[in-house]
Design a protein around this motif. Structure first.
Motif, PDB file in Angstrom:
ATOM      1  N   TYR A  25       0.816  -1.219   0.000  1.00  0.00           N
ATOM      2  CA  TYR A  25       0.000   0.000   0.000  1.00  0.00           C
ATOM      3  C   TYR A  25       0.850   1.270   0.000  1.00  0.00           C
ATOM      4  N   ASP A  26       2.032   1.211   0.593  1.00  0.00           N
ATOM      5  CA  ASP A  26       2.923   2.381   0.514  1.00  0.00           C
ATOM      6  C   ASP A  26       3.169   2.737  -0.953  1.00  0.00           C
ATOM      7  N   ALA A  27       3.377   1.713  -1.775  1.00  0.00           N
ATOM      8  CA  ALA A  27       3.631   1.946  -3.209  1.00  0.00           C
ATOM      9  C   ALA A  27       2.344   2.364  -3.925  1.00  0.00           C
ATOM     10  N   VAL A  28       1.255   1.646  -3.655  1.00  0.00           N
ATOM     11  CA  VAL A  28      -0.018   1.939  -4.333  1.00  0.00           C
ATOM     12  C   VAL A  28      -0.469   3.377  -4.065  1.00  0.00           C
ATOM     13  N   ARG A  29      -0.299   3.813  -2.822  1.00  0.00           N
ATOM     14  CA  ARG A  29      -0.787   5.147  -2.461  1.00  0.00           C
ATOM     15  C   ARG A  29       0.006   6.256  -3.133  1.00  0.00           C
ATOM     16  N   GLN A  30       1.202   5.915  -3.617  1.00  0.00           N
ATOM     17  CA  GLN A  30       2.009   6.919  -4.324  1.00  0.00           C
ATOM     18  C   GLN A  30       1.852   6.850  -5.829  1.00  0.00           C
ATOM     19  N   ASP A  31       1.127   5.838  -6.310  1.00  0.00           N
ATOM     20  CA  ASP A  31       0.947   5.686  -7.749  1.00  0.00           C
ATOM     21  C   ASP A  31       0.005   6.773  -8.284  1.00  0.00           C
ATOM     22  N   ALA A  32       0.370   7.317  -9.442  1.00  0.00           N
ATOM     23  CA  ALA A  32      -0.395   8.455  -9.975  1.00  0.00           C
ATOM     24  C   ALA A  32      -1.860   8.106 -10.231  1.00  0.00           C
ATOM     25  N   GLU A  33      -2.128   6.885 -10.701  1.00  0.00           N
ATOM     26  CA  GLU A  33      -3.527   6.541 -11.001  1.00  0.00           C
ATOM     27  C   GLU A  33      -4.259   5.881  -9.837  1.00  0.00           C
ATOM     28  N   LEU A  34      -3.595   4.931  -9.190  1.00  0.00           N
ATOM     29  CA  LEU A  34      -4.264   4.211  -8.100  1.00  0.00           C
ATOM     30  C   LEU A  34      -4.320   5.041  -6.820  1.00  0.00           C
ATOM     31  N   GLY A  35      -3.268   5.791  -6.552  1.00  0.00           N
ATOM     32  CA  GLY A  35      -3.160   6.533  -5.292  1.00  0.00           C
ATOM     33  C   GLY A  35      -4.396   7.351  -4.957  1.00  0.00           C
ATOM     34  N   PRO A  36      -4.824   8.232  -5.859  1.00  0.00           N
ATOM     35  CA  PRO A  36      -5.967   9.084  -5.543  1.00  0.00           C
ATOM     36  C   PRO A  36      -7.237   8.291  -5.217  1.00  0.00           C
ATOM     37  N   ILE A  37      -7.446   7.159  -5.889  1.00  0.00           N
ATOM     38  CA  ILE A  37      -8.653   6.356  -5.632  1.00  0.00           C
ATOM     39  C   ILE A  37      -8.616   5.810  -4.199  1.00  0.00           C
ATOM     40  N   PHE A  38      -7.510   5.170  -3.856  1.00  0.00           N
ATOM     41  CA  PHE A  38      -7.393   4.578  -2.517  1.00  0.00           C
ATOM     42  C   PHE A  38      -7.409   5.664  -1.433  1.00  0.00           C
ATOM     43  N   ASN A  39      -6.692   6.747  -1.684  1.00  0.00           N
ATOM     44  CA  ASN A  39      -6.597   7.787  -0.651  1.00  0.00           C
ATOM     45  C   ASN A  39      -7.915   8.512  -0.440  1.00  0.00           C
ATOM     46  N   GLU A  40      -8.741   8.534  -1.476  1.00  0.00           N
ATOM     47  CA  GLU A  40     -10.033   9.194  -1.332  1.00  0.00           C
ATOM     48  C   GLU A  40     -11.016   8.308  -0.563  1.00  0.00           C
ATOM     49  N   ILE A  41     -11.042   7.017  -0.917  1.00  0.00           N
ATOM     50  CA  ILE A  41     -12.081   6.136  -0.375  1.00  0.00           C
ATOM     51  C   ILE A  41     -11.735   5.612   1.015  1.00  0.00           C
ATOM     52  N   ILE A  42     -10.471   5.294   1.235  1.00  0.00           N
ATOM     53  CA  ILE A  42     -10.100   4.697   2.527  1.00  0.00           C
ATOM     54  C   ILE A  42      -9.643   5.783   3.482  1.00  0.00           C
ATOM     55  N   THR A  43     -10.344   5.870   4.612  1.00  0.00           N
ATOM     56  CA  THR A  43      -9.988   6.899   5.587  1.00  0.00           C
ATOM     57  C   THR A  43      -9.338   6.275   6.826  1.00  0.00           C
ATOM     58  N   GLU A  44      -9.781   5.066   7.176  1.00  0.00           N
ATOM     59  CA  GLU A  44      -9.217   4.383   8.354  1.00  0.00           C
ATOM     60  C   GLU A  44      -8.154   3.396   7.899  1.00  0.00           C
ATOM     61  N   TRP A  45      -6.945   3.879   7.712  1.00  0.00           N
ATOM     62  CA  TRP A  45      -5.909   3.029   7.120  1.00  0.00           C
ATOM     63  C   TRP A  45      -5.469   1.883   8.016  1.00  0.00           C
ATOM     64  N   ASP A  46      -5.373   2.142   9.337  1.00  0.00           N
ATOM     65  CA  ASP A  46      -4.948   1.058  10.251  1.00  0.00           C
ATOM     66  C   ASP A  46      -5.913  -0.114  10.138  1.00  0.00           C
ATOM     67  N   GLU A  47      -7.199   0.241  10.153  1.00  0.00           N
ATOM     68  CA  GLU A  47      -8.252  -0.769  10.031  1.00  0.00           C
ATOM     69  C   GLU A  47      -8.169  -1.498   8.689  1.00  0.00           C
ATOM     70  N   HIS A  48      -7.968  -0.726   7.635  1.00  0.00           N
ATOM     71  CA  HIS A  48      -7.910  -1.315   6.290  1.00  0.00           C
ATOM     72  C   HIS A  48      -6.753  -2.317   6.176  1.00  0.00           C
ATOM     73  N   LEU A  49      -5.593  -1.950   6.689  1.00  0.00           N
ATOM     74  CA  LEU A  49      -4.431  -2.843   6.593  1.00  0.00           C
ATOM     75  C   LEU A  49      -4.683  -4.156   7.346  1.00  0.00           C
ATOM     76  N   GLU A  50      -5.343  -4.048   8.506  1.00  0.00           N
ATOM     77  CA  GLU A  50      -5.668  -5.270   9.272  1.00  0.00           C
ATOM     78  C   GLU A  50      -6.668  -6.128   8.497  1.00  0.00           C
ATOM     79  N   LYS A  51      -7.656  -5.458   7.892  1.00  0.00           N
ATOM     80  CA  LYS A  51      -8.695  -6.182   7.148  1.00  0.00           C
ATOM     81  C   LYS A  51      -8.101  -6.923   5.950  1.00  0.00           C
ATOM     82  N   ILE A  52      -7.246  -6.237   5.211  1.00  0.00           N
ATOM     83  CA  ILE A  52      -6.648  -6.869   4.024  1.00  0.00           C
ATOM     84  C   ILE A  52      -5.696  -7.991   4.443  1.00  0.00           C
ATOM     85  N   THR A  53      -5.006  -7.787   5.578  1.00  0.00           N
ATOM     86  CA  THR A  53      -4.148  -8.869   6.086  1.00  0.00           C
ATOM     87  C   THR A  53      -5.003 -10.088   6.437  1.00  0.00           C
TER      88      THR A  53
END
Ligand code: HEM
Ligand code: HEM
Length: 137
Positions: A25-53
């Motif tokens: 996700y560190d890489a995805v969030r910096q990607d020009a196309e994917l980054g804005p989508i993820f950064n806009e929709i996901i607000t609780e990142w700690d929770e998201h990382l646990e969920k995806i794990t």
């Protein structure tokens, strides 16, 4: 002189999976196309990382902590993005996922993580496409 053989570990516990997910996700969030989508929709990142794990732990170790609906989640992401998600997004997603795993791990479980993600992207994109068609009927 014999070359020093560099061996990477395999993915054998949740801690390593969490590391993969976070690094990815560190890489995805910096990607020009994917980054804005993820950064806009996901607000609780700690929770998201646990969920995806948890999602990956379920598919790798058979653990049951994950409760979610990934198909619907991506159909709604695509709606939120005005039906603009393409296989290209999935290709970029997969690139970072494979790159993260290949940089840090190797072995049977690392292969499983890569193989499943390849299958998943096809299913997820098809489900997004079906949802669009259904909406127009
Ligand atoms: C709540 C949702 C889900 C649950 C409970 C779930 C559960 C499971 C379980 C128990 C397995 C079999 C164990 C294993 O081989 O790892 C499995 C395999 C698999 N799942 Fe899921 N899954 C879910 C969502 C998804 C989604 C959304 C996708 C695709 C986008 C997916 C793709 C796969 C694939 C590709 C396999 C492996 C099949 C193979 O080895 O060829 N799963 N899942
Ligand atoms: C094989 C590829 C992918 C896999 C396995 C995957 C897996 C997942 C999973 C398991 C979730 C959590 C769903 C939930 O329980 O709520 C999720 C959420 C999400 N995914 Fe993906 N994903 C993939 C590709 C993508 C792509 C290409 C995009 C964007 C273009 C994307 C954007 C998102 C977003 C924004 C969320 C958060 C949704 C929300 O919290 O409302 N994903 N993904």
């Amino acid at each position: 002189m014999t070359p020093i053989e560099k061996r990477l570990p395999d993915v054998t516990d949740r801690h390593q999976l969490f590391f993969i997910v976070s690094t990815f996700y560190d890489a995805v969030r910096q990607d020009a196309e994917l980054g804005p989508i993820f950064n806009e929709i996901i607000t609780e990142w700690d929770e998201h990382l646990e969920k995806i794990t948890d999602f990956w732990a379920m598919h790798l170790f058979g653990t049951k902590a994950y409760t979610g609906n990934p198909v619907l989640a991506h159909q709604l992401v695509d709606q939120q993005q005005q039906e603009s998600i393409t296989p290209y997004h999935f290709g970029t997603w997969l690139f970072y996922w494979l790159q993260t795993i290949n940089t840090h791990f190797e072995g049977p479980n690392a292969e499983i993580l890569k193989d499943k993600s390849r299958k998943m992207q096809t299913i997820l994109y098809m489900k997004i496409f079906e949802y669009r068609k259904k909406k127009k009927q």
